[in-house]
Design an enzyme around this catalytic site. Structure first.
Site, PDB file in Angstrom:
ATOM      1  N   ARG A  60      19.740  72.196 115.207  1.00 18.85           N
ATOM      2  CA  ARG A  60      20.461  72.895 114.146  1.00 18.85           C
ATOM      3  C   ARG A  60      20.277  74.371 113.869  1.00 18.85           C
ATOM      4  NH1 ARG A  60      24.102  70.472 111.397  1.00 18.85           N
ATOM      5  NH2 ARG A  60      22.889  68.449 111.184  1.00 18.85           N
ATOM      6  N   HIS A 104      38.361  71.920 101.654  1.00 17.60           N
ATOM      7  CA  HIS A 104      38.282  70.624 101.743  1.00 17.60           C
ATOM      8  C   HIS A 104      39.282  69.871 100.957  1.00 17.60           C
ATOM      9  CE1 HIS A 104      35.773  66.838 101.846  1.00 17.60           C
ATOM     10  NE2 HIS A 104      36.350  66.514 100.719  1.00 17.60           N
TER      11      HIS A 104
END
Ligand code: GRF
Length: 203
Positions: A60, A104
């Site tokens: 990552r 979101h």
């Protein structure tokens, strides 16, 4: 902008710029998937696109570092996530401190993570909505720039609620981006506080 999918929020930002509701320019659209529909929207608007697959990187950190390098090379001032289905880590967050936004589909801190609209329907809340927030290391947990409420109807499914929330997303994201770009805001703890303009101050 970072995307993974259909890119309707990307389109909302493109449209807001074209309509003069948002004084900004989108420098590059990066997707971690080459089949993201949003890439075509970006190309149609004449925006540079880049596919950077997370699968091509060992970790990552390596992936986030590559993202940060591409964004910094283009002198990007603000990074907008819109349906970017990757957790972002320190390599990216530290490269753009308080300069990464995410949208979101719930009223955070309710229902973070995946399938927020389904979570809302299953929990039985009567109101859900949309949140635009600064991105921190905590998933869907950063300071809130804008929230808009959307009623949950008795016969709503995850899909029908998602569709109504999405309409609100398309209004909220351009507004939030403009607020952040305008400056004149500060963080007090985790509160995003916009300074009163001199004209709105009382005498
Ligand atoms: C939106 O519902 C957004 O809130 C969430 O993912 C979805 C992306 O949709 N993070 P789109 O790709 O912008 O159409």
């Amino acid at each position: 902008m970072l995307i993974s999918g259909r890119g309707s929020n990307l389109q909302a930002l493109i449209d807001a710029i074209v309509d003069g509701r948002l004084a900004a320019s989108i420098v590059v659209v990066i997707s971690n998937r080459d089949d993201a529909g949003g890439l075509e929207r970006a190309r149609a608007a004449g925006i540079e696109t880049l596919v950077l697959s997370h699968r091509a990187f060992a970790s990552r950190d390596d992936y986030d570092h590559a993202l940060a390098t591409e964004l910094q090379a283009r002198d990007v001032g603000l990074v907008c996530l819109a349906g970017f289905m990757r957790l972002v880590g320190a390599q990216l967050i530290d490269a753009f401190p308080n300069r990464i936004l995410n949208i979101h589909p719930s009223l955070l801190p309710a229902f973070p993570g995946l399938d927020a609209q389904r979570q809302a329907v299953e929990h039985g809340v009567k109101v859900s909505g949309v949140t635009v927030h600064l991105v921190t290391a905590e998933l869907d947990g950063g300071p809130i720039v804008i929230q808009r409420a959307v009623r949950v109807m008795p016969d709503d499914t995850a899909a029908s609620l998602a569709a109504r929330i999405l309409e609100e997303e398309h209004r909220a994201y351009p507004e939030a981006v403009q607020i952040v770009l305008n400056g004149g805001w500060r963080l007090e703890g985790r509160r995003f506080v916009v300074a009163k303009s001199p004209t709105s101050a009382s005498a």
